[in-house]
Enzyme design. Structure first.
Site, mmCIF file in Angstrom:
data_model
loop_
_atom_site.group_PDB
_atom_site.id
_atom_site.type_symbol
_atom_site.label_atom_id
_atom_site.label_comp_id
_atom_site.label_asym_id
_atom_site.label_seq_id
_atom_site.Cartn_x
_atom_site.Cartn_y
_atom_site.Cartn_z
ATOM 1 N N TRP A 59 11.943 13.097 -33.368
ATOM 2 C CA TRP A 59 12.461 11.988 -34.182
ATOM 3 C C TRP A 59 12.746 10.771 -33.278
ATOM 4 O O TRP A 59 12.544 9.634 -33.674
ATOM 5 C CB TRP A 59 13.757 12.431 -34.882
ATOM 6 C CG TRP A 59 14.420 11.339 -35.673
ATOM 7 C CD1 TRP A 59 14.208 11.029 -36.983
ATOM 8 C CD2 TRP A 59 15.407 10.405 -35.213
ATOM 9 N NE1 TRP A 59 14.993 9.959 -37.363
ATOM 10 C CE2 TRP A 59 15.739 9.561 -36.301
ATOM 11 C CE3 TRP A 59 16.050 10.190 -33.991
ATOM 12 C CZ2 TRP A 59 16.671 8.536 -36.201
ATOM 13 C CZ3 TRP A 59 16.977 9.163 -33.886
ATOM 14 C CH2 TRP A 59 17.286 8.348 -34.987
ATOM 15 N N HIS A 60 13.216 11.058 -32.058
ATOM 16 C CA HIS A 60 13.595 9.968 -31.163
ATOM 17 C C HIS A 60 12.397 9.163 -30.676
ATOM 18 O O HIS A 60 12.531 7.991 -30.331
ATOM 19 C CB HIS A 60 14.382 10.491 -29.962
ATOM 20 C CG HIS A 60 15.807 10.762 -30.290
ATOM 21 N ND1 HIS A 60 16.220 11.959 -30.822
ATOM 22 C CD2 HIS A 60 16.915 9.991 -30.207
ATOM 23 C CE1 HIS A 60 17.529 11.911 -31.035
ATOM 24 N NE2 HIS A 60 17.974 10.730 -30.670
ATOM 25 N N GLY A 61 11.246 9.758 -30.619
ATOM 26 C CA GLY A 61 10.104 8.982 -30.159
ATOM 27 C C GLY A 61 8.847 9.809 -30.053
ATOM 28 O O GLY A 61 8.896 11.035 -29.929
#
Lengths: 317, 483
Positions: B322-324
């Protein structure tokens, strides 16, 4: 809500007063700080008291190469070297335009042309020297286009405070102390703005070729100065400063820079170009230089004598 | 528009003044317009993505609610999931997926390759997508009724204080906040202003000051010695915390001024006594989202231990992703997942009413903080190789030496980072930690309010002066904008 508005209002007013006091302290201190840069800006942007018949504008190259005393001796006119170390036309133009606005006595303006004279930059050398004058219209006009930071500085109250560092704060303390207690100034009596460089030639170990830029804004500013000077019947003398022969190979396209002098000489009736770039008596003599582009006091004496003679001549001569 | 920009300094007070001048029932219109303006000031075109997301979830939630049988309900839910996650995949993960497929194709000597899409990641897409997803899932689960007013629902999706970097709100608590009648409340407004001030301090004075050091050291990591890399990593731990929690503070403070409460996103996470406690204190809105919508959906911990371990790993791998769109984030998630599983087996979870002695607490805090910080290396590194080379350099103790010049480039011969600047940055970190410790563990708030108003105002002025004089005012973006 009323209570909030009253309290918040009082809070903001007190904050404003505090910031104004702090700002005044810093600006006053900075204005009176004992450096030649601050002193020259104070004379021309604040006091507007300096009005010699011959004035020099430019960078450290002009500041250390042109001796006003010699020019005065040769021409019989009052002179002052208002060039500012570390600066290019994109910021020193404020000083020139301010001077042109108030001068009544001036007859000749001398401007330097050197390899990096037309460079564009967005990081100014010692911008805080200008902090006391951010609301001056010439300073505003000069600094605003350089970068967003300087634009904010000249348009938003207190924004320059965000750029402070310990050096600036210490300078301001010293300047404020000097103002209050009249400490002895490092600026000597009879100071005419010339910054004498006594060191002998120091070879630069440049690994890369320096390719000077020619920014449109710099060209435009030079031309604006010529026009403003013409309106007051002031002669502009462009001085192509010498470069030590051994150091010349580090600079690319020098001719393209110095050719602007020639071009302006032919276009503007009030502009003369005096080129020392190929003056063998100077450029071959290592003893005249402190580095590739800066003359030392011996070199400055030689150049100033020659320049003084040129100034006594009319354009036709 | 950044919270730490001059634009926001004009924008927000203007919104507040108009907001309280309008009758209560019309205020949501102003907030919606302001939110669209806020987002469009970044990139106008991407507002259509938010509008698309809003329309899809608004209508699908109504359809789910009206559906006559569970098959229909499921169909509409899947439609919503595919639309939202598809949007996220297209804009955030498309290039990552094609890059990896291309690497595989190269490995198998296949000539064909997928193209690289030149698209800019829409700021905040992961946040508002998760917020809209939670709404649809909650409607599907029957936890909330669908919102009938499309305008109010659009405001739920786009509400500007939390639009681009959270907290990720839940419809169950947040839509009622948007509907409630707000009257001007002195205490709330002052508390909101105080929160904004504290958030700005953390962002501009702590995070942005150290960001220059961290960015330089990480960019030149191959030429840096282990000690410098380690120090930069510790600085990054504080940078990311102050950057993100500073953003959340400003978001919560701004919203509180408008009389709308947002959930807390951080609770002094670096004082956690275990990794599991860390995740109950760090980015709370995201970790609780994953717990409610992924972990529990997978069976949570009411399953066999082996299945629970798999569930934990799935949650943390997805959380990392989700973060990247980078393997580094997946590795970071995996590390945290493994740490949590280790804690489970070693029975080191510190949550609950456990009585630790002060020295036990301290040791646990130090160990947890160091584990979290070392895991940040994967989060901050450009690639997995970069992260491993960082670890390699850090562990090469022979070349450890301290030289302040390693921390920054010298511009014009003048180093950007000097001893006074470095010491000042460390001092601000210590001040921030002490204050946060006081707030969360020692009832600092109560003690502060007991002080007389001269001292309180003096403190506010001191913080403002610190922000002006010592902050980095280069309009540095918030790290979490990229997620």
């Amino acid at each position: 809500m009323k209570l909030f508005i009253i309290r918040f209002g009082i809070f903001c007013i007190l904050l404003l007063i505090g910031l104004s006091l702090f700002s005044t302290f810093l600006k006053t201190g900075q204005k009176n700080y004992d450096s030649t840069g601050c002193y020259k800006l104070k004379l021309m942007l604040d006091e507007k008291s300096l009005d010699p018949e011959i004035i020099v504008f430019g960078s450290s190259v002009a500041e250390g190469s042109i001796i006003p005393k010699v020019l005065s001796e040769k021409t019989g006119k009052t002179s002052f070297n208002a060039a500012l170390s570390g600066r290019r036309i994109i910021d020193w133009n404020s000083v020139a335009f301010s001077f042109l606005d108030y001068t009544k006595n001036n007859k000749i303006i001398i401007l330097d042309i050197f390899p990096n004279a037309f460079n564009e930059t967005n990081q100014l050398y010692f911008p805080h020297e200008f902090y006391p004058y951010l609301q001056n219209k010439f300073v505003k006009r000069a600094l605003s286009p350089i970068s967003e930071t300087y634009n904010k500085m000249t348009s938003l109250p207190f924004y320059y405070l965000t750029q402070l560092n310990t050096t600036i704060i210490l300078n301001s303390i010293v300047g404020f102390r000097d103002l209050l207690f009249n400490f002895n100034s490092k600026i000597p009596d009879g100071y005419m703005g010339y910054n004498s460089i006594t060191s002998t030639y120091e070879k630069s170990n440049l690994s890369n070729l320096i390719k000077p830029e020619i920014s449109d804004r710099s060209i435009e500013l030079y031309e604006d100065i010529f026009s403003a000077a013409a309106e007051k019947n002031i002669r502009v003398v462009l001085v192509g400063t010498p470069i030590f022969i051994e150091g010349r190979r580090f600079y690319q396209n020098i001719d393209s820079i110095y050719n602007w002098g020639k071009r302006w000489d032919s276009i503007y009736t009030n502009v003369d170009f005096v080129n020392f770039l190929n003056d063998k008596a100077i450029i071959l003599n290592k003893n005249y230089f402190s580095n590739n582009t800066h003359l030392n006091d011996s070199g400055a004496m030689e150049l100033s004598k020659k320049l003084g003679i040129v100034l006594t001549q009319t354009r036709e001569e | 528009m950044l919270f730490n920009s001059l634009e926001y300094l004009w924008f927000f007070p203007t919104v507040v003044i108009i907001y309280y001048s309008l009758p209560s029932h019309k205020r949501w219109v102003l907030l919606l317009l302001a939110s669209y303006f806020f987002y469009m000031s970044w990139k106008v075109e991407y507002i259509f993505l938010i509008i698309f997301s809003t329309l899809v979830d608004y209508f699908l939630a109504l359809k789910i609610h009206q559906a006559k049988n569970s098959t229909q309900r499921k169909f509409f839910l899947v439609f919503s999931l595919v639309s939202n996650l598809g949007l996220l995949a297209a804009f955030k993960y498309a290039n990552f997926i094609s890059e990896n497929i291309n690497q595989f194709l190269t490995f198998t000597n296949t000539d064909k390759h997928l193209p690289y899409l030149d698209i800019l990641l829409p700021v905040g897409i992961s946040f508002y997508t998760f917020q809209t997803l939670s709404y649809t899932i909650d409607v599907y689960r029957g936890k909330i009724p669908p919102e009938n007013n499309i305008g109010r629902f659009a405001l739920y999706v786009t509400y500007f204080p939390q639009l681009v970097a959270g907290p990720i709100e839940r419809a169950k608590s947040f839509i009622p906040e948007l509907k409630k009648k707000v009257t001007f409340n002195y205490v709330n407004v002052v508390s909101g202003l105080r929160r904004i001030l504290w958030g700005l301090f953390k962002k501009v004075v702590v995070a942005d000051r150290v960001s220059a050091i961290v960015n330089h050291v990480y960019a030149t990591s191959d030429d840096q010695n282990g000690l410098t890399l380690l120090l930069a990593t510790y600085l990054f731990a504080f940078q990311i915390y102050c950057d993100f929690s500073g953003y959340s503070d400003i978001a919560i403070g701004s919203s509180r001024i408008l009389g709308i409460n947002l959930m807390e996103n951080f609770k002094a996470p670096y004082f956690s006594k275990s990794i599991s406690e860390f995740w109950s204190r760090w980015h709370i809105s995201l970790s609780s989202w994953f717990k409610d919508y992924v972990y529990i959906s997978l069976g949570g911990n009411r399953v066999k231990v082996s299945r629970m371990i798999v569930n934990i790993l799935i949650v943390f791998l997805v959380s990392g992703f989700w973060h990247g769109a980078n393997w580094t984030f997946i590795a970071w998630g995996l590390i945290h997942g493994l740490l949590l599983i280790s804690e489970y087996f070693l029975k080191l979870d510190s949550r609950g009413d456990l009585n630790f002695t002060p020295s036990q607490k301290l040791i646990r805090i130090i160990v947890s903080f160091n584990l979290v910080t070392l895991a940040w290396i994967f989060f901050r590194a450009d690639s997995i190789n970069h992260a491993f080379s960082m670890f390699n350099n850090i562990l090469t103790l022979d070349n450890w030496n301290f030289d302040i010049n390693n921390f920054s480039l010298a511009i014009g011969g003048i180093p950007l980072v000097t001893w006074p600047k470095l010491i000042l940055s460390f001092a601000f970190i210590v001040i921030m930690l002490l204050i946060e410790y006081g707030i969360y563990f020692n009832n600092f708030r109560k003690a502060f309010f007991a002080l007389n108003s001269i001292i309180r105002w003096g403190t506010y002025y001191a913080v403002i002066i610190c922000i002006i004089l010592f902050g980095n005012h280069g309009n540095v973006e918030f790290i979490y904008f990229q997620f």
